[in-house]
Design a protein around this motif. Structure first.
Motif, PDB file in Angstrom:
ATOM      1  N   ALA A   1     -53.660 -26.262-110.109  1.00 27.64           N
ATOM      2  CA  ALA A   1     -54.300 -24.568-110.377  1.00 27.64           C
ATOM      3  C   ALA A   1     -54.799 -24.696-112.439  1.00 27.64           C
ATOM      4  CB  ALA A   1     -53.497 -23.318-110.415  1.00 27.64           C
ATOM      5  N   ILE A   2     -54.080 -25.340-113.354  1.00 28.43           N
ATOM      6  CA  ILE A   2     -54.638 -25.827-113.966  1.00 28.43           C
ATOM      7  C   ILE A   2     -55.723 -26.645-114.614  1.00 28.43           C
ATOM      8  CG2 ILE A   2     -54.090 -26.684-116.124  1.00 28.43           C
ATOM      9  CD1 ILE A   2     -52.771 -24.426-117.052  1.00 28.43           C
ATOM     10  N   ALA A   3     -55.621 -27.108-114.074  1.00 27.49           N
ATOM     11  CA  ALA A   3     -57.466 -27.956-113.658  1.00 27.49           C
ATOM     12  C   ALA A   3     -58.971 -27.415-113.144  1.00 27.49           C
ATOM     13  CB  ALA A   3     -56.839 -29.582-113.252  1.00 27.49           C
ATOM     14  N   LYS A   4     -58.583 -27.289-112.445  1.00 23.86           N
ATOM     15  CA  LYS A   4     -59.358 -25.480-111.535  1.00 23.86           C
ATOM     16  C   LYS A   4     -59.716 -24.952-112.457  1.00 23.86           C
ATOM     17  CE  LYS A   4     -58.069 -27.222-107.163  1.00 23.86           C
ATOM     18  NZ  LYS A   4     -57.951 -26.508-105.028  1.00 23.86           N
ATOM     19  N   ASN A   5     -58.613 -24.171-113.187  1.00 22.40           N
ATOM     20  CA  ASN A   5     -59.237 -22.877-114.012  1.00 22.40           C
ATOM     21  C   ASN A   5     -60.188 -23.681-114.766  1.00 22.40           C
ATOM     22  OD1 ASN A   5     -58.189 -20.849-112.993  1.00 22.40           O
ATOM     23  ND2 ASN A   5     -56.326 -20.488-114.071  1.00 22.40           N
ATOM     24  N   ALA A   6     -59.650 -25.065-115.729  1.00 20.72           N
ATOM     25  CA  ALA A   6     -60.572 -25.103-116.967  1.00 20.72           C
ATOM     26  C   ALA A   6     -61.778 -25.487-116.503  1.00 20.72           C
ATOM     27  CB  ALA A   6     -59.453 -26.054-117.075  1.00 20.72           C
ATOM     28  N   GLU A   7     -61.925 -26.130-115.391  1.00 23.62           N
ATOM     29  CA  GLU A   7     -63.355 -26.336-115.156  1.00 23.62           C
ATOM     30  C   GLU A   7     -64.829 -25.146-114.583  1.00 23.62           C
ATOM     31  OE1 GLU A   7     -65.261 -29.357-111.807  1.00 23.62           O
ATOM     32  OE2 GLU A   7     -63.557 -29.364-111.752  1.00 23.62           O
ATOM     33  N   ALA A   8     -63.812 -24.668-113.923  1.00 22.33           N
ATOM     34  CA  ALA A   8     -64.265 -22.871-113.481  1.00 22.33           C
ATOM     35  C   ALA A   8     -65.287 -22.750-114.515  1.00 22.33           C
ATOM     36  CB  ALA A   8     -63.398 -22.260-112.808  1.00 22.33           C
ATOM     37  N   THR A   9     -64.041 -22.292-115.858  1.00 22.50           N
ATOM     38  CA  THR A   9     -64.241 -20.984-117.026  1.00 22.50           C
ATOM     39  C   THR A   9     -65.046 -22.126-117.413  1.00 22.50           C
ATOM     40  OG1 THR A   9     -62.082 -20.393-116.688  1.00 22.50           O
ATOM     41  CG2 THR A   9     -63.359 -20.403-118.836  1.00 22.50           C
TER      42      THR A   9
END
Length: 351
Positions: free
Chosen positions: A71-79
Motif C-alpha cells: 500500500a505504501i508503494a502504490k500510494n506513493a506512485e499514485a500520488t
C-alpha cells in the motif's frame, strides 16, 4: 500453509483520519470504495497544488511482500501521478540492505531533486542517506527513522508509541470492566530489533501500567503471515488461558487469527495494528476475538511524496504559518472498534 493463512491480494484506500490533517498538501476525501488499484487522496484545493518547477523525486522502499508495504508503494506512485510537475523515479524494491543502498546511490548519481526513502533498517541505511544530504538532495524519511537527524530533511511516520498506548488502554479498560485481576496478556511484535517495534511495546506497557497490568509474554513474528501463525500457535500452547492479546501488525495477524481459529480459542480479547481491511471486517462481524485495531496508515506515503515536492520546490505547507515544511510529522493513531468501523472500511488495505 492452509488457504486461510495464504496472503491475499493487495489494495489501498484513500487518506484516513490518521493521516495528515494539518497539512495543506493532503486531503481527507475518501475513495469511493476499496479496489485493487491504489486510490491515493485527491490533491487538496490550495495554491500549492498549482503546477510549479518540475522536480524529480526518487523513491525507495522494501519489497512489497506485505500488505502495508504494498500500500505504501502504490500510494506513493499514485500520488506522484497526480502532479504534472513530478518526475517520479522509483527503484526496484528490495529486502536486501546492500541492494537498497546501491539503489539509493543510483538515485543520488542521477541527481534527483528529492528522495523519499522507507529504509529496511534506518541504522543500516543511515550512511547513504547522509550521502544524499551531503550531495544537496533533501531526504524525506518515511516511517523507519534514520538515527542521525543530519541524514534527512523531514521525517513522516506513524505514532508507534501511540499505537501501543491505544492498544493498552483498550485492553486495560476491557479487562477492568470485566473485573479481571492478574490477567494473562500476550503481545505479538513485528520485528523486535526495530525502534518502531520497541516504541510500540513501550507504549503498550506504559498504558497497561496505569491499570495495574503488565505483559505476561511477548514474541516477535517478523511481520509475516507464516511467522504470525507459528508464534500465535506457540503462545496458545504455552498459555492455556489468555485474557488479552495485542498483535502489532494486521498483516501478520492473518496468520495469528488462523492459529486462533485452528486452536478453537475464544476466551480472550484481541487488538490488531495498522488498520487492514480484513481486520476491519473481522471486527465488524462481531464474532471474532479481534475487537479492535489501532491505525498506522500507509497513506503516509502519499503525504511523503507531497512533502518531497514542496521541499524540492522551496515551498511550505499552506495551512501552516511557517515558510518551510516541518522537520518531523507524526500521524495520529486511532482505535477502530465495531462502533466506528463503518467509516474506516473504505480506507483499508488488503493483507
Amino acid at each position: 500453509m492452509s488457504e486461510n493463512v495464504a496472503r491475499r491480494g493487495f489494495l489501498v484506500g484513500g487518506l484516513g483520519g490518521a493521516a495528515l490533517l494539518a497539512a495543506g498538501c493532503t486531503s481527507n476525501e475518501p475513495a469511493a470504495a476499496p479496489s485493487s488499484a491504489a486510490a491515493a487522496p485527491a490533491p487538496a484545493a490550495s495554491g500549492n497544488d498549482q503546477p510549479g518547477t518540475k522536480v524529480t523525486i526518487g523513491f525507495s522502499a522494501p519489497a512489497a511482500d506485505h500488505g502495508w508495504i504494498a500500500a505504501i508503494a502504490k500510494n506513493a506512485e499514485a500520488t506522484a501521478k497526480q502532479y504534472s510537475d513530478i518526475d517520479f523515479k522509483p527503484v526496484e524494491p528490495t529486502n536486501d540492505i546492500n541492494q537498497q543502498i546501491s539503489a539509493v546511490e543510483s538515485l543520488i548519481a542521477q541527481k534527483v531533486n528529492a528522495l523519499v526513502i522507507l529504509p529496511n533498517d534506518g541504522q543500516q541505511l543511515n550512511q547513504v542517506a547522509l550521502q544524499a544530504t551531503e550531495a544537496g538532495i533533501p531526504v524525506i524519511n518515511l516511517d523507519r527513522v534514520f538515527p542521525d537527524k543530519l541524514a534527512y530533511r523531514t521525517w513522516i511516520g506513524g505514532d508507534n508509541y501511540g499505537m501501543g498506548v491505544a492498544a493498552g488502554h483498550f485492553i486495560g479498560k476491557q479487562l477492568k470492566d470485566k473485573g479481571v485481576s492478574n490477567p494473562v496478556i500476550v503481545e505479538i511484535q513485528g520485528i523486535a530489533t526495530l525502534p518502531l517495534t520497541q516504541d510500540r511495546s513501550k507504549g503498550f506497557a506504559d498504558a497497561l501500567k496505569t491499570y495495574g497490568f503488565s505483559v505476561t509474554a511477548k514474541q516477535d513474528a517478523k511481520f509475516t503471515v507464516e511467522t504470525g501463525n507459528q508464534v500465535a500457535t506457540s503462545l496458545l500452547q504455552a498459555h492455556k488461558k489468555i485474557d488479552a492479546m495485542w498483535n502489532h501488525d494486521d498483516d501478520q495477524g492473518v496468520g495469528v487469527l488462523a492459529a486462533i481459529k485452528e486452536a478453537g480459542r475464544d476466551e480472550f480479547v484481541m487488538v490488531g495494528g495498522a488498520g487492514s481491511l480484513n481486520a476491519m471486517k473481522e471486527i465488524q462481524s462481531g464474532t471474532s476475538v479481534l475487537k479492535a485495531t489501532v491505525t498506522y496508515s500507509p497513506t503516509m506515503a502519499s503525504s511523503a511524496i507531497r512533502l518531497a515536492r514542496l521541499v524540492a520546490q522551496g515551498k511550505g505547507m499552506s495551512d501552516l504559518v511557517e515558510n518551510s515544511v516541518p522537520q518531523s510529522i507524526t500521524l495520529a493513531s486511532e482505535t477502530i472498534t465495531k462502533d466506528n468501523v463503518e467509516k474506516y472500511l473504505e480506507l483499508g488495505f488488503e493483507s
